[in-house]
Scaffold this active site. Structure first.
Site, PDB file in Angstrom:
ATOM      1  N   PRO A 237      32.302 -29.560  22.094  1.00  0.00           N
ATOM      2  CA  PRO A 237      34.071 -29.585  21.406  1.00  0.00           C
ATOM      3  C   PRO A 237      35.194 -30.152  22.013  1.00  0.00           C
ATOM      4  CG  PRO A 237      33.367 -27.938  22.197  1.00  0.00           C
ATOM      5  CD  PRO A 237      32.507 -28.068  22.225  1.00  0.00           C
ATOM      6  N   ASN A 238      36.093 -30.584  21.728  1.00  0.00           N
ATOM      7  CA  ASN A 238      37.345 -31.496  22.235  1.00  0.00           C
ATOM      8  C   ASN A 238      36.638 -32.736  23.077  1.00  0.00           C
ATOM      9  OD1 ASN A 238      39.346 -29.751  21.084  1.00  0.00           O
ATOM     10  ND2 ASN A 238      38.010 -28.376  22.468  1.00  0.00           N
TER      11      ASN A 238
ATOM     12  N   GLU B 158      22.593 -31.128  31.833  1.00  0.00           N
ATOM     13  CA  GLU B 158      24.078 -31.406  31.345  1.00  0.00           C
ATOM     14  C   GLU B 158      24.880 -32.218  32.845  1.00  0.00           C
ATOM     15  OE1 GLU B 158      24.334 -27.587  32.829  1.00  0.00           O
ATOM     16  OE2 GLU B 158      26.659 -27.432  32.827  1.00  0.00           O
TER      17      GLU B 158
ATOM     18  N   ASN C 131      27.323 -32.834  27.641  1.00  0.00           N
ATOM     19  CA  ASN C 131      28.404 -32.761  27.662  1.00  0.00           C
ATOM     20  C   ASN C 131      28.999 -30.949  27.123  1.00  0.00           C
ATOM     21  OD1 ASN C 131      30.743 -31.930  28.449  1.00  0.00           O
ATOM     22  ND2 ASN C 131      31.826 -33.688  29.204  1.00  0.00           N
TER      23      ASN C 131
ATOM     24  N   HIS D  72      29.538 -32.867  33.118  1.00  0.00           N
ATOM     25  CA  HIS D  72      30.701 -32.328  33.113  1.00  0.00           C
ATOM     26  C   HIS D  72      31.507 -33.651  33.360  1.00  0.00           C
ATOM     27  CE1 HIS D  72      30.314 -28.891  31.499  1.00  0.00           C
ATOM     28  NE2 HIS D  72      28.984 -28.903  32.571  1.00  0.00           N
ATOM     29  N   ILE D  73      32.261 -33.810  33.404  1.00  0.00           N
ATOM     30  CA  ILE D  73      33.683 -35.186  33.491  1.00  0.00           C
ATOM     31  C   ILE D  73      33.933 -34.233  34.558  1.00  0.00           C
ATOM     32  CG2 ILE D  73      35.376 -36.063  33.374  1.00  0.00           C
ATOM     33  CD1 ILE D  73      34.396 -35.853  29.927  1.00  0.00           C
ATOM     34  N   SER D  74      34.535 -33.146  34.805  1.00  0.00           N
ATOM     35  CA  SER D  74      35.411 -32.619  35.831  1.00  0.00           C
ATOM     36  C   SER D  74      34.396 -31.683  36.905  1.00  0.00           C
ATOM     37  CB  SER D  74      36.137 -31.653  35.602  1.00  0.00           C
ATOM     38  OG  SER D  74      36.133 -30.610  34.198  1.00  0.00           O
TER      39      SER D  74
ATOM     40  N   ARG E 116      44.915 -37.370  25.320  1.00  0.00           N
ATOM     41  CA  ARG E 116      44.906 -36.344  25.726  1.00  0.00           C
ATOM     42  C   ARG E 116      44.440 -36.041  27.379  1.00  0.00           C
ATOM     43  NH1 ARG E 116      48.563 -36.449  21.639  1.00  0.00           N
ATOM     44  NH2 ARG E 116      48.420 -34.474  19.886  1.00  0.00           N
TER      45      ARG E 116
ATOM     46  N   ASP F  31      18.982 -21.375  24.229  1.00  0.00           N
ATOM     47  CA  ASP F  31      17.932 -20.817  23.860  1.00  0.00           C
ATOM     48  C   ASP F  31      17.581 -22.801  23.041  1.00  0.00           C
ATOM     49  OD1 ASP F  31      18.026 -18.759  24.060  1.00  0.00           O
ATOM     50  OD2 ASP F  31      18.674 -18.095  22.134  1.00  0.00           O
TER      51      ASP F  31
ATOM     52  N   ARG G  40      34.922 -21.277  34.390  1.00  0.00           N
ATOM     53  CA  ARG G  40      34.319 -22.478  33.657  1.00  0.00           C
ATOM     54  C   ARG G  40      33.324 -22.795  34.999  1.00  0.00           C
ATOM     55  NH1 ARG G  40      37.129 -25.839  30.103  1.00  0.00           N
ATOM     56  NH2 ARG G  40      39.940 -24.791  30.458  1.00  0.00           N
TER      57      ARG G  40
ATOM     58  N   ALA H 221      33.384 -26.452  26.530  1.00  0.00           N
ATOM     59  CA  ALA H 221      33.459 -25.479  27.077  1.00  0.00           C
ATOM     60  C   ALA H 221      32.093 -23.921  25.822  1.00  0.00           C
ATOM     61  CB  ALA H 221      34.773 -24.602  25.810  1.00  0.00           C
TER      62      ALA H 221
ATOM     63  N   HIS I   8      29.513 -22.691  29.002  1.00  0.00           N
ATOM     64  CA  HIS I   8      30.250 -21.680  29.204  1.00  0.00           C
ATOM     65  C   HIS I   8      30.466 -20.248  28.436  1.00  0.00           C
ATOM     66  CE1 HIS I   8      31.912 -24.293  32.463  1.00  0.00           C
ATOM     67  NE2 HIS I   8      33.000 -24.260  31.670  1.00  0.00           N
TER      68      HIS I   8
ATOM     69  N   ARG J  15      37.594 -25.206  39.450  1.00  0.00           N
ATOM     70  CA  ARG J  15      38.605 -24.995  38.344  1.00  0.00           C
ATOM     71  C   ARG J  15      38.588 -23.869  38.021  1.00  0.00           C
ATOM     72  NH1 ARG J  15      37.735 -28.926  32.748  1.00  0.00           N
ATOM     73  NH2 ARG J  15      40.295 -28.268  32.604  1.00  0.00           N
TER      74      ARG J  15
ATOM     75  N   TYR K 273      40.883 -35.779  32.560  1.00  0.00           N
ATOM     76  CA  TYR K 273      39.444 -36.656  31.699  1.00  0.00           C
ATOM     77  C   TYR K 273      39.320 -37.901  31.401  1.00  0.00           C
ATOM     78  CZ  TYR K 273      39.146 -31.758  30.394  1.00  0.00           C
ATOM     79  OH  TYR K 273      38.750 -29.849  30.281  1.00  0.00           O
TER      80      TYR K 273
HETATM   81  O1  CA2 Z   1      34.827 -31.372  32.731  1.00  0.00           O
HETATM   82  C1  CA2 Z   1      33.670 -31.376  31.556  1.00  0.00           C
HETATM   83  O2  CA2 Z   1      33.838 -32.631  31.235  1.00  0.00           O
HETATM   84  C2  CA2 Z   1      34.089 -30.196  30.335  1.00  0.00           C
HETATM   85  O3  CA2 Z   1      32.471 -30.225  29.543  1.00  0.00           O
HETATM   86  C3  CA2 Z   1      35.143 -30.357  29.815  1.00  0.00           C
HETATM   87  C4  CA2 Z   1      35.464 -29.559  28.665  1.00  0.00           C
HETATM   88  C5  CA2 Z   1      35.594 -27.612  29.464  1.00  0.00           C
HETATM   89  O4  CA2 Z   1      36.318 -27.167  28.738  1.00  0.00           O
HETATM   90  C6  CA2 Z   1      34.584 -28.120  30.170  1.00  0.00           C
HETATM   91  O5  CA2 Z   1      34.704 -26.684  30.970  1.00  0.00           O
HETATM   92  C7  CA2 Z   1      34.509 -28.785  31.388  1.00  0.00           C
HETATM   93  C8  CA2 Z   1      36.779 -29.808  27.604  1.00  0.00           C
HETATM   94  C9  CA2 Z   1      36.451 -30.783  27.386  1.00  0.00           C
HETATM   95  C10 CA2 Z   1      37.993 -31.316  26.187  1.00  0.00           C
HETATM   96  O6  CA2 Z   1      38.466 -32.400  26.498  1.00  0.00           O
HETATM   97  C11 CA2 Z   1      39.343 -32.655  26.635  1.00  0.00           C
HETATM   98  C12 CA2 Z   1      39.818 -34.398  26.172  1.00  0.00           C
HETATM   99  C13 CA2 Z   1      40.840 -34.806  26.531  1.00  0.00           C
HETATM  100  C14 CA2 Z   1      41.745 -33.758  25.897  1.00  0.00           C
HETATM  101  C15 CA2 Z   1      41.351 -32.636  25.560  1.00  0.00           C
HETATM  102  C16 CA2 Z   1      40.672 -31.925  26.268  1.00  0.00           C
END
Ligand code: CA2
Length: 130
Positions: A9-10, A95, A71, A97-99, A17, A84, A108, A74, A77, A104, A22
């Site tokens: 998601p997202n 797995e 990836n 994650h970008i960040s 954004r 499963d 998370r 959210a 978490h 954080r 990111y």
């Molecule tokens: O760091 C990551 O890759 C995350 O998986 C990104 C998720 C976050 O919920 C995880 O804790 C860590 C959020 C992805 C949202 O991506 C966006 C990208 C641009 C603008 C807004 C959200």
């Protein structure tokens, strides 16, 4: 060698954004550079904002592909269903994650997926170099 890159998601908002967290590259552009760099692999990309669709995709590829780079956003978490699904397939899942989620918010720091994944990579942004 078939590898699925699976985004949750997202992550469709990448490059549009929150560039400080990111980066400013869209995933579509990034995926093109990945395909060039790793032309010996058959790379596929799928993104969904829906948990069940991510489960379905894992089931779809999970007995024929060589790997999934996931990836889960959210859902990492929160999702027992995704954990499963990963546990239920044969294809190894990594797995990512970008960040660096450990720098954080506390919520998370917990991942339902890490225990069932082959490995975890996080905090390097969209780095293509190996
Ligand atoms: O760091 C990551 O890759 C995350 O998986 C990104 C998720 C976050 O919920 C995880 O804790 C860590 C959020 C992805 C949202 O991506 C966006 C990208 C641009 C603008 C807004 C959200």
């Amino acid at each position: 060698m078939k590898i699925l890159i699976l985004n949750g998601p997202n992550l469709n908002l990448l490059g549009k954004r929150e560039p400080k967290i990111y980066g400013s590259e869209t995933f579509e552009d990034y995926f093109e550079s990945l395909k060039e760099k790793f032309s010996e692999f058959e790379l596929e990309y799928f993104q969904s904002n829906h948990e069940g669709e991510l489960v379905d995709k894992l089931h779809e590829v999970g007995f024929s592909y060589e790997g999934v780079v996931f990836n889960a956003g959210a859902y990492t978490h929160t999702s027992v269903a995704l954990a499963d699904a990963i546990k239920g397939i044969e294809t190894p899942v990594v797995e990512v994650h970008i960040s660096n989620v450990h720098q954080r918010e506390e919520f998370r720091h917990k991942s339902y997926l890490s225990p069932v994944c082959k490995g975890v990579i996080l905090g390097f942004g969209l780095l293509v170099t190996i």
